[in-house]
Scaffold this motif. Structure first.
Motif, PDB file in Angstrom:
ATOM      1  N   PRO A 302       1.294  -1.547   0.113  1.00  0.00           N
ATOM      2  CA  PRO A 302      -0.071  -0.228  -0.026  1.00  0.00           C
ATOM      3  C   PRO A 302       0.887   1.289  -0.035  1.00  0.00           C
ATOM      4  N   LEU A 303       0.962   1.652  -1.325  1.00  0.00           N
ATOM      5  CA  LEU A 303       1.925   2.949  -1.286  1.00  0.00           C
ATOM      6  C   LEU A 303       1.697   4.069  -2.119  1.00  0.00           C
ATOM      7  N   THR A 304       2.340   5.045  -2.007  1.00  0.00           N
ATOM      8  CA  THR A 304       2.254   6.184  -2.770  1.00  0.00           C
ATOM      9  C   THR A 304       3.092   5.859  -4.029  1.00  0.00           C
ATOM     10  N   VAL A 305       2.734   5.716  -5.308  1.00  0.00           N
ATOM     11  CA  VAL A 305       3.533   5.955  -6.145  1.00  0.00           C
ATOM     12  C   VAL A 305       3.522   7.232  -6.865  1.00  0.00           C
ATOM     13  N   LEU A 306       4.293   7.614  -7.364  1.00  0.00           N
ATOM     14  CA  LEU A 306       4.993   8.621  -8.706  1.00  0.00           C
ATOM     15  C   LEU A 306       4.882   8.052 -10.424  1.00  0.00           C
ATOM     16  N   TYR A 307       3.655   8.273 -10.999  1.00  0.00           N
ATOM     17  CA  TYR A 307       4.051   7.344 -12.596  1.00  0.00           C
ATOM     18  C   TYR A 307       4.032   8.348 -13.182  1.00  0.00           C
ATOM     19  N   ARG A 336       4.846  17.399 -21.405  1.00  0.00           N
ATOM     20  CA  ARG A 336       3.976  17.387 -22.492  1.00  0.00           C
ATOM     21  C   ARG A 336       3.107  19.111 -21.545  1.00  0.00           C
ATOM     22  N   ASN A 337       2.058  18.643 -20.474  1.00  0.00           N
ATOM     23  CA  ASN A 337       1.435  19.373 -20.719  1.00  0.00           C
ATOM     24  C   ASN A 337       1.685  19.959 -19.332  1.00  0.00           C
ATOM     25  N   GLU A 338       2.189  19.060 -17.849  1.00  0.00           N
ATOM     26  CA  GLU A 338       2.130  19.507 -17.502  1.00  0.00           C
ATOM     27  C   GLU A 338       3.855  20.128 -16.688  1.00  0.00           C
ATOM     28  N   HIS A 339       4.125  20.743 -16.169  1.00  0.00           N
ATOM     29  CA  HIS A 339       5.473  21.584 -16.178  1.00  0.00           C
ATOM     30  C   HIS A 339       6.195  20.816 -15.196  1.00  0.00           C
ATOM     31  N   ILE A 340       7.336  20.439 -15.439  1.00  0.00           N
ATOM     32  CA  ILE A 340       8.339  19.845 -14.468  1.00  0.00           C
ATOM     33  C   ILE A 340       9.043  20.072 -13.656  1.00  0.00           C
ATOM     34  N   SER A 341       8.773  21.465 -13.261  1.00  0.00           N
ATOM     35  CA  SER A 341       9.129  22.206 -11.853  1.00  0.00           C
ATOM     36  C   SER A 341       7.684  21.660 -10.293  1.00  0.00           C
ATOM     37  N   LEU A 342       6.556  21.143 -11.483  1.00  0.00           N
ATOM     38  CA  LEU A 342       6.165  19.941 -10.172  1.00  0.00           C
ATOM     39  C   LEU A 342       6.208  18.990  -9.601  1.00  0.00           C
ATOM     40  N   LEU A 343       7.344  17.943 -10.505  1.00  0.00           N
ATOM     41  CA  LEU A 343       7.684  16.977  -9.893  1.00  0.00           C
ATOM     42  C   LEU A 343       8.836  17.033  -8.590  1.00  0.00           C
ATOM     43  N   PRO A 344       9.655  17.948  -8.160  1.00  0.00           N
ATOM     44  CA  PRO A 344       9.989  18.141  -6.453  1.00  0.00           C
ATOM     45  C   PRO A 344       9.031  17.792  -5.581  1.00  0.00           C
ATOM     46  N   GLY A 345       7.705  18.799  -5.763  1.00  0.00           N
ATOM     47  CA  GLY A 345       6.500  18.607  -4.762  1.00  0.00           C
ATOM     48  C   GLY A 345       5.854  17.076  -4.933  1.00  0.00           C
ATOM     49  N   LEU A 346       5.790  16.353  -6.021  1.00  0.00           N
ATOM     50  CA  LEU A 346       5.130  15.612  -5.826  1.00  0.00           C
ATOM     51  C   LEU A 346       6.195  14.175  -6.072  1.00  0.00           C
ATOM     52  N   ILE A 347       7.239  14.083  -6.080  1.00  0.00           N
ATOM     53  CA  ILE A 347       8.035  13.035  -5.119  1.00  0.00           C
ATOM     54  C   ILE A 347       8.031  12.789  -4.092  1.00  0.00           C
ATOM     55  N   GLY A 348       8.492  14.326  -3.582  1.00  0.00           N
ATOM     56  CA  GLY A 348       7.918  14.713  -1.779  1.00  0.00           C
ATOM     57  C   GLY A 348       6.955  13.486  -1.370  1.00  0.00           C
ATOM     58  N   GLN A 349       6.301  13.330  -2.032  1.00  0.00           N
ATOM     59  CA  GLN A 349       4.926  12.648  -1.826  1.00  0.00           C
ATOM     60  C   GLN A 349       5.353  11.364  -1.292  1.00  0.00           C
ATOM     61  N   ALA A 350       5.662  11.149  -2.789  1.00  0.00           N
ATOM     62  CA  ALA A 350       6.238   9.655  -2.902  1.00  0.00           C
ATOM     63  C   ALA A 350       6.920   8.686  -1.952  1.00  0.00           C
ATOM     64  N   ALA A 351       6.629   7.421  -2.076  1.00  0.00           N
ATOM     65  CA  ALA A 351       7.907   6.194  -1.882  1.00  0.00           C
ATOM     66  C   ALA A 351       7.980   5.528  -3.056  1.00  0.00           C
ATOM     67  N   HIS A 352       7.732   5.612  -4.242  1.00  0.00           N
ATOM     68  CA  HIS A 352       8.627   5.325  -5.579  1.00  0.00           C
ATOM     69  C   HIS A 352       7.941   6.113  -6.376  1.00  0.00           C
ATOM     70  N   VAL A 353       9.131   5.690  -7.557  1.00  0.00           N
ATOM     71  CA  VAL A 353       8.507   6.601  -8.421  1.00  0.00           C
ATOM     72  C   VAL A 353       9.400   5.909  -9.500  1.00  0.00           C
ATOM     73  N   VAL A 354       7.922   5.424 -10.263  1.00  0.00           N
ATOM     74  CA  VAL A 354       8.473   4.965 -11.660  1.00  0.00           C
ATOM     75  C   VAL A 354       8.054   5.353 -13.429  1.00  0.00           C
ATOM     76  N   GLY A 375      16.668  13.349  -2.574  1.00  0.00           N
ATOM     77  CA  GLY A 375      15.719  12.816  -1.135  1.00  0.00           C
ATOM     78  C   GLY A 375      15.667  11.480  -0.998  1.00  0.00           C
ATOM     79  N   GLY A 376      16.590  10.479  -1.271  1.00  0.00           N
ATOM     80  CA  GLY A 376      16.944   8.883  -0.969  1.00  0.00           C
ATOM     81  C   GLY A 376      15.693   8.233  -1.777  1.00  0.00           C
ATOM     82  N   THR A 377      14.619   8.815  -2.250  1.00  0.00           N
ATOM     83  CA  THR A 377      13.496   8.432  -3.077  1.00  0.00           C
ATOM     84  C   THR A 377      13.918   7.276  -4.264  1.00  0.00           C
ATOM     85  N   PRO A 378      13.334   6.349  -3.846  1.00  0.00           N
ATOM     86  CA  PRO A 378      13.426   5.047  -4.845  1.00  0.00           C
ATOM     87  C   PRO A 378      12.653   5.316  -6.443  1.00  0.00           C
TER      88      PRO A 378
END
Length: 410
Positions: A302-307, A336-354, A375-378
């Motif tokens: 049950p993880l929070t995953v960023l795709y 494509r439509n969302e700016h790259i600058s949004l990635l730090p906030g999303l990665i901060g919420q995620a337990a894993h990024v794919v 951030g030490g996020t896998p």
């Protein structure tokens, strides 16, 4: 953004009964690359252009050296650009037409689908697939049924990877044995050459000593001198022949070494791909356990995953599978439509990024890796979009390390 600084085309929908219909705007003319259904672009770029031809086309488009990009990156970008009418797609169209013009002309003389598919069957049997595939897909008289058949034939060739892998391994073993045999033969030739050179030098010294003496006074001495000169000539001829044979064997050994390395690389790549596909199939279809009972389905953590990246259809399936396990899926379209600058906030919420490497921009991948290291996020790159690569990556992460304490936020 892609390699050429242009926005990527919108992803196409999953294949259905009408996905193989060509999108032609002018009746009875060959289809253009961007007019074909998006389902064909990957097979066209991968089958009808060699990696060298694709690199040459992308280098011409970029006006720069593309050696820093891998074959997979160039293939992925070319596939994405094929569906968007513009300079990139037109350049790829010209490269394909120029590469397969004789085959296009041959198929152009056919005017009904039955004749076209008969010619396609002959080309498939003869192994002349790239040009015939491009000619069939773009022929104005090829209907949806013909397109489905050609696409299916090319698709089934991918299932021969295992057989080709075994053939490469057998050929590699034979090449190694032949290389060892030739190396031993070269060593024997070199020993014979050394002996011949030693004998030649001794005869030259003898001739030099005789030249300093007075002219021979009898016929026996003259005959001996003539015989020695003849022997020296014969030894020189033998030496030249042995030298030529040695050079030929050395070139042959170098060619065998190159072929052996290439076969070894192909075998490793095919084995890695087959192993990845087996893992993904096992995740989607667990089958039976050792006792014959149905194996339990994969239990996702049950993880929070960023795709990041991907296509909407596959993202929906992944979101549903993760939600069933009590997890949560965060998404970002990779720029494509969302700016790259949004990635730090999303990665901060995620337990894993794919992220799928075949449908995400180069800039987004570099940003993800840098932020995850900080951030030490896998993070895990996925072989492609779809549920199976996602399950495989998450299963491997669960086995390698203990689950993260960060739980999904309802």
């Amino acid at each position: 953004m892609n390699l050429v600084g242009l926005p990527l085309p919108r992803p196409f929908a999953p294949a259905d009964a009408t996905s193989f219909a060509p999108v032609r705007q002018t009746p009875h003319r060959r289809s253009r690359l961007w007019e074909l259904s998006g389902n064909f672009h990957c097979s066209v770029i991968g089958t009808c252009l060699t990696t060298g031809e694709l690199r040459q086309a992308m280098s011409k488009l970029l006006q720069r050296d593309v050696s820093e990009f891998s074959d997979h990156e160039l293939h992925s970008q070319a596939v994405c650009l094929s569906g968007q009418q513009g300079p990139a797609a037109k350049l790829l169209q010209k490269a394909l037409d120029r590469r397969h013009q004789p085959t296009i002309n041959r198929f152009g003389r056919l005017h009904d689908e039955a004749a076209i598919m008969a010619a396609w069957a002959e080309a498939l049997k003869a192994g002349d697939i790239p040009g015939a595939y491009w000619a069939v897909l773009t022929h104005p008289d090829t209907g949806p049924a013909g397109l489905r058949r050609a696409f299916g034939d090319v698709h089934m060739l991918s299932h021969l990877v295992g057989a080709a892998n075994r053939a490469d391994i057998r050929r590699l073993t034979a090449l190694e044995a032949e290389s060892a045999e030739l190396a031993a033969k070269v060593e024997r030739q070199q020993r014979r050459l050394l002996d011949a050179m030693t004998e030649r030098d001794a005869l030259r010294r003898q001739l030099a000593a005789l030249a300093l003496e007075a002219p021979p006074r009898d016929e026996a001495a003259s005959a001996a001198l003539a015989g020695m000169r003849t022997l020296v000539t014969e030894l020189q001829n033998r030496l030249a022949g042995e030298t030529a044979r040695r050079e030929h064997l050395e070139r042959r050994i170098a060619d065998l070494d190159t072929a052996s390395r290439e076969s070894d690389d192909r075998a490793r790549n095919a084995t890695a791909l087959a192993e990845a596909l087996r893992r993904e199939i096992a995740l989607l279809d667990p089958g039976e356990d050792e006792d014959g009972a149905d194996a339990a389905p994969l239990c996702l953590p049950p993880l929070t995953v960023l795709y990041v990246g991907g296509r909407p259809g596959s993202t929906h399936r992944i979101r549903h599978a993760l939600a069933m396990a009590g997890g949560r899926l965060l998404t970002h379209d990779g720029g494509r439509n969302e700016h790259i600058s949004l990635l730090p906030g999303l990665i901060g919420q995620a337990a894993h990024v794919v992220f799928p490497v075949d449908c995400v921009s180069h800039d987004a991948m570099l940003t993800i890796k840098r932020l995850c290291r900080q951030g030490g996020t896998p993070w895990s790159p996925l072989r492609s979009t779809g549920l199976a690569p996602f399950l495989d990556a998450l299963a491997r992460e669960t086995h390698v390390s203990a689950p993260r304490t960060r739980e999904a936020v309802p």
